[in-house]
Design an enzyme around this catalytic site. Structure first.
Site, PDB file in Angstrom:
ATOM      1  N   HIS A   1       0.793  -1.233  -0.028  1.00 40.06           N
ATOM      2  CA  HIS A   1      -0.039  -0.035   0.237  1.00 40.06           C
ATOM      3  C   HIS A   1       0.905   1.365  -0.058  1.00 40.06           C
ATOM      4  O   HIS A   1       0.710   2.336  -0.836  1.00 40.06           O
ATOM      5  CB  HIS A   1      -0.892   0.138   1.259  1.00 40.06           C
ATOM      6  CG  HIS A   1      -1.444   1.298   1.574  1.00 40.06           C
ATOM      7  ND1 HIS A   1      -2.706   1.910   0.780  1.00 40.06           N
ATOM      8  CD2 HIS A   1      -1.403   2.094   2.850  1.00 40.06           C
ATOM      9  CE1 HIS A   1      -2.898   2.864   1.259  1.00 40.06           C
ATOM     10  NE2 HIS A   1      -2.402   3.167   2.189  1.00 40.06           N
TER      11      HIS A   1
ATOM     12  N   HIS B   1       3.114   7.685   5.726  1.00 40.72           N
ATOM     13  CA  HIS B   1       1.933   8.313   6.287  1.00 40.72           C
ATOM     14  C   HIS B   1       1.283   7.066   7.196  1.00 40.72           C
ATOM     15  O   HIS B   1       0.225   7.955   8.132  1.00 40.72           O
ATOM     16  CB  HIS B   1       1.219   8.709   5.037  1.00 40.72           C
ATOM     17  CG  HIS B   1       0.331   7.330   4.447  1.00 40.72           C
ATOM     18  ND1 HIS B   1       0.845   6.502   3.393  1.00 40.72           N
ATOM     19  CD2 HIS B   1      -0.921   6.930   4.584  1.00 40.72           C
ATOM     20  CE1 HIS B   1       0.039   5.634   3.083  1.00 40.72           C
ATOM     21  NE2 HIS B   1      -1.061   5.767   3.897  1.00 40.72           N
TER      22      HIS B   1
ATOM     23  N   GLU C   1      -0.046   6.206  12.928  1.00 41.05           N
ATOM     24  CA  GLU C   1      -1.386   5.647  13.188  1.00 41.05           C
ATOM     25  C   GLU C   1      -1.217   4.207  13.639  1.00 41.05           C
ATOM     26  O   GLU C   1      -1.967   3.832  14.490  1.00 41.05           O
ATOM     27  CB  GLU C   1      -2.239   5.907  11.817  1.00 41.05           C
ATOM     28  CG  GLU C   1      -3.596   5.287  12.136  1.00 41.05           C
ATOM     29  CD  GLU C   1      -4.628   6.534  12.430  1.00 41.05           C
ATOM     30  OE1 GLU C   1      -4.649   7.308  11.465  1.00 41.05           O
ATOM     31  OE2 GLU C   1      -5.047   6.519  13.472  1.00 41.05           O
ATOM     32  N   ASP C   2      -0.595   3.429  12.773  1.00 39.26           N
ATOM     33  CA  ASP C   2      -0.913   1.934  12.892  1.00 39.26           C
ATOM     34  C   ASP C   2       0.256   1.016  13.354  1.00 39.26           C
ATOM     35  O   ASP C   2       0.362  -0.053  13.294  1.00 39.26           O
ATOM     36  CB  ASP C   2      -1.050   1.281  11.329  1.00 39.26           C
ATOM     37  CG  ASP C   2      -2.277   1.746  10.777  1.00 39.26           C
ATOM     38  OD1 ASP C   2      -3.193   2.207  11.519  1.00 39.26           O
ATOM     39  OD2 ASP C   2      -2.514   1.640   9.515  1.00 39.26           O
TER      40      ASP C   2
ATOM     41  N   ASP D   1      -3.194   8.574  -1.050  1.00 37.78           N
ATOM     42  CA  ASP D   1      -3.903   7.463  -0.196  1.00 37.78           C
ATOM     43  C   ASP D   1      -5.215   6.856  -0.434  1.00 37.78           C
ATOM     44  O   ASP D   1      -5.525   5.994  -0.689  1.00 37.78           O
ATOM     45  CB  ASP D   1      -3.542   7.868   1.361  1.00 37.78           C
ATOM     46  CG  ASP D   1      -4.085   6.998   2.424  1.00 37.78           C
ATOM     47  OD1 ASP D   1      -3.642   5.805   2.016  1.00 37.78           O
ATOM     48  OD2 ASP D   1      -4.632   7.178   3.219  1.00 37.78           O
TER      49      ASP D   1
ATOM     50  N   ASP E   1     -23.354  11.411 -27.538  1.00 41.31           N
ATOM     51  CA  ASP E   1     -23.152  12.215 -26.477  1.00 41.31           C
ATOM     52  C   ASP E   1     -22.163  11.851 -25.592  1.00 41.31           C
ATOM     53  O   ASP E   1     -21.825  12.664 -24.611  1.00 41.31           O
ATOM     54  CB  ASP E   1     -24.599  12.230 -25.589  1.00 41.31           C
ATOM     55  CG  ASP E   1     -25.606  13.548 -26.172  1.00 41.31           C
ATOM     56  OD1 ASP E   1     -24.904  14.006 -27.173  1.00 41.31           O
ATOM     57  OD2 ASP E   1     -26.620  13.414 -25.872  1.00 41.31           O
TER      58      ASP E   1
HETATM   59 MN    MN Z   1      -2.916   4.803   3.970  1.00 42.63          MN
END
Ligand code: MN
Length: 726
Positions: free
Chosen positions: A47, A71, A75-76, A138, A258
């Site tokens: 990721h 990033h 957080e993780d 992200d 169109d």
């Molecule tokens: Mn992420």
């Protein structure tokens, strides 16, 4: 994805990238995310590498690429911001902190929290636009891999992306992110419609490619005959824009012509106009469809000429004409504007360039004006869905307004005093009603009158957030002064009964003291509370004349008779509605007609004069004009489970068996149909109205979603009783 590919990509656009920093960030991420996998089962680092690669497509600097790799680490993982600062320096740690904070925002949580978070995000963006750009990368990768999540998370994330991130990408002018996000949102929010469009685009592939080839050949021929050098191409629009067009014009998918946009790229701006001339000479232009975004660029800096002509075989052909530089800006937006110098890189993206984007500056400044977070959010949302219309003042100044803007919007854009007293308007010399929708190129002259003041009706006419804000605050101020005078009247009447006068009491400063006992700043606020019915005159009189027992008893008796009626009404309402009003047991409540909240919706109550409490859904636009001080906390009573009646309208193709399919869908979700009605329209469509009972807002949303996914359905809408009297 490998690190080497990312480094190679950075080297392509950056003369002196900090490769060491990127390598270090990669090693750090591998160490800390070790053993973690995504829901798809892939190692987590995939990721981070994908996000970093997307960041190179925006040509971001080395710090931002490192940030893409880091990033999620705060957080993780066990990594801290301090460690990141120590290893990578202040620039990277600020960026990582920004992205982390942005990721913690849940936009679909309660309206206030959402608005508050949005405000934080805008402030963060104003400091450094790179935070948002990394976050957008992200989000692109998360949307690409959304299929692995549960249905409810898929739905929530897709909705948030459609509400917030796709419009932001649009505002920053990054077309490829905007269109990819929108298509993915449609895929998860309206899977049946999405699949249908994809299938039909696929089926018409050969026919379409042949058509594109022919038209390109014809355009090339007329350009050559006039010795204009140009690069001509044609491609289908993105799926979401096809869907929007179908939904807007209420059309099923059929006209492939169109769906294609043709583009001519020429060397200079002069050539753009020359190419337009030869195109218009060869084919008849459709009036009203020509737009000159070169002379008047969009707020996101987009420039192009747009026209639609009656082309070969009488098909409408949409053509965009621009230079290569304009094309770059159209595709890459803000990212097309930065250049890297040979010396170093950390300072090369100038954060102040955020302010080249005037709309962002406007939003942040208007934030200061706004106290109510819900109102702030509605303002932001209005500003994020731009479709601008350009008009002229009598002096020839160009003013950009939101599509659908009226002379009142224009008047407020000139000056709030002009807006407030706007009594009439002339457009291109002709008198028009105030609700007239302004067209590109209109010249507007406003007629003012001192006696004219804003009215509630204006709110449904205006389109710009600025005008809305100003009208609301004027109405609120008006309402407050009305409440003060009602409060004054009520109180002086009851004071007279005990032989006192309001003027005497206020001269003694007695009212001021009582006000402060109630925690109110001054006498006027106290009178306003009385006017709203939040404080009773009896409690004031009781404080002023504690021993006037006879008279007080009389007043009390009068009020308790009234109270009994209230209690009875309240009980009846509670039985039916399951509403609890905080701190008050005996108050009359009713559901507001404008939003008719369903169990599970967040609620907000407003004290009305003489008609108890009106219960609105939180965020209902009607409540924005009400004085926040009339607000009262109300919640659903969990014990009471009463089904509520709702009316819906389903617009669909008039096909055999469609009604059966719809009713089956509704009953499969456990809802009862009280009433159903079908009417056909001339153009092969039908409108089915249903009256249903539902247990909760979420059940209702499920019904709507399933109906929208039913084959042949074009649009589903809830039918409400109408405007609430304020
Ligand atoms: Mn992420």
């Amino acid at each position: 994805m490998e690190l080497q590919k990312i480094i190679a990509a950075v080297q392509e656009y950056h003369p002196r990238p900090d490769i060491e920093l990127i390598r270090k960030a990669h090693a750090f991420a591998i160490r800390y995310h070790k053993g973690q996998t995504r829901v798809s089962g892939e190692p987590y680092i995939t990721h981070l590498l994908e996000v970093a690669f997307l960041a190179t497509k925006l040509k971001l600097d080395s710090s931002s690429i490192a940030t893409s790799l880091l990033h999620d680490s705060v957080e993780d993982t066990s990594a801290t911001l301090d460690e990141i600062e120590k290893e990578f320096g202040k620039d990277v740690s600020l960026l990582v902190d920004g992205v982390t904070k942005l990721s913690q925002i849940q936009f679909s949580s309660s309206a206030e929290a959402q608005a508050e978070n949005f405000r934080k995000m805008l402030l963060a963006m104003a400091k450094d636009i790179r935070v948002l750009l990394v976050k957008l990368c992200d989000r692109v990768h998360n949307m690409r891999t959304l299929e692995f999540l549960s249905e409810s998370r898929r739905f929530r994330i897709a909705q948030e992306t459609l509400d917030i991130y796709a419009p932001l990408a649009h505002r920053l002018g990054i077309f490829w992110i905007k269109s990819e996000l929108e298509d993915l949102c449609l895929k998860y929010l309206k899977p049946a419609i999405f699949e249908n469009i994809v299938k039909q685009i696929h089926q018409s592939k050969r026919e379409r490619e042949y058509y594109i080839k022919e038209v390109v050949k014809l355009i090339n021929k007329v350009l050559e005959e006039n010795s204009i050098q140009g690069d001509v191409s044609g491609r289908p629009k993105h799926i979401f824009s096809i869907y929007e067009k179908m939904a807007r014009q209420n059309l099923p998918f059929n006209e492939i012509y169109d769906l294609i946009a043709f583009r001519i790229i020429v060397p200079t701006t002069m050539d753009c106009y020359a190419a337009l001339g030869v195109v218009h000479a060869a084919w008849k232009p459709i009036p009203g469809r020509f737009k000159d975004y070169i002379a008047m660029p969009k707020p996101n800096h987009y420039q192009s000429l747009h026209t639609t002509v009656i082309g070969p075989e009488n098909h409408r052909v949409e053509i965009q004409i621009r230079t290569q530089a304009m094309h770059e800006t159209a595709e890459r937006g803000i990212a097309a504007h930065w250049a890297y110098k040979e010396t170093g890189d950390s300072k090369s993206v100038d954060p102040s360039m955020t302010f080249q984007f005037g709309w962002l500056k406007d939003l942040i400044e208007s934030e200061k004006l706004l106290r109510d977070p819900v109102e702030f959010l509605s303002t932001v949302k209005a500003d994020l869905f731009p479709q601008d219309v350009f008009v002229f003042s009598p002096k020839g100044d160009v003013i950009a307004l939101t599509q659908g803007a009226t002379p009142i919007d224009f008047a407020f854009a000139i000056h709030s005093e002009v807006g407030k007293h706007c009594a009439g308007a002339r457009v291109n010399g002709q008198q028009v009603p105030l609700a007239y929708k302004l067209q590109n190129g209109d010249t507007i002259e406003i007629v003012t009158a001192d006696s004219q003041v804003p009215s509630k009706d204006w709110l449904s006419i205006v389109a710009t957030s600025k005008a809305k804000q100003r009208i609301r605050s004027w109405l609120r101020a008006e309402e407050r002064s009305r409440s003060i005078s009602i409060g004054r009247e009520l109180l002086s009447k009851d004071l007279r009964k005990v032989g006192l006068s309001l003027s005497k009491v206020s001269k003694d400063n007695a009212l001021k003291k009582i006000a402060s006992d109630f925690g109110l700043r001054d006498e006027d606020l106290l009178l306003a509370e009385i006017g709203y019915g939040k404080i009773s005159t009896r409690s004031i009189v009781g404080r002023l004349v504690p021993d006037a027992s006879d008279l007080e008893a009389k007043l009390q008796q009068e009020e308790s008779a009234l109270q009994k009626i209230f209690q009875k009404a309240a009980r009846a309402f509670r039985d039916r509605s399951g509403i609890k009003v905080k701190g008050i047991d005996d108050v009359v409540c009713r559901f507001a007609k404008c939003c008719e909240p369903l169990p599970g919706d967040e609620l907000v109550g407003y004290v009305t004069r003489g008609r108890g409490v009106a219960v609105h859904a939180r965020g209902c636009p009607q409540t924005l004009v009400l004085d926040p001080r009339r607000m009262i906390e109300v919640t659903w009573d969990d014990k009471a489970k009463t089904p509520r009646a709702v009316k819906i309208r389903v617009y669909c193709l008039d096909q055999v068996g469609i009604l059966a399919a719809l009713t089956q869908t509704i009953s499969s979700i456990g809802s009862n149909i009280v009433n159903a009605h079908v009417s056909s329209t001339l153009d092969g469509r039908a409108m089915c109205s249903f009256e249903l009972t539902v247990d909760s807002a979420s059940q209702f949303r499920l019904i709507t979603r399933k109906l929208e996914d039913t084959k042949g359905v074009i649009r589903v809408e809830r039918h409400k009783r109408g405007m609430e009297e304020l």
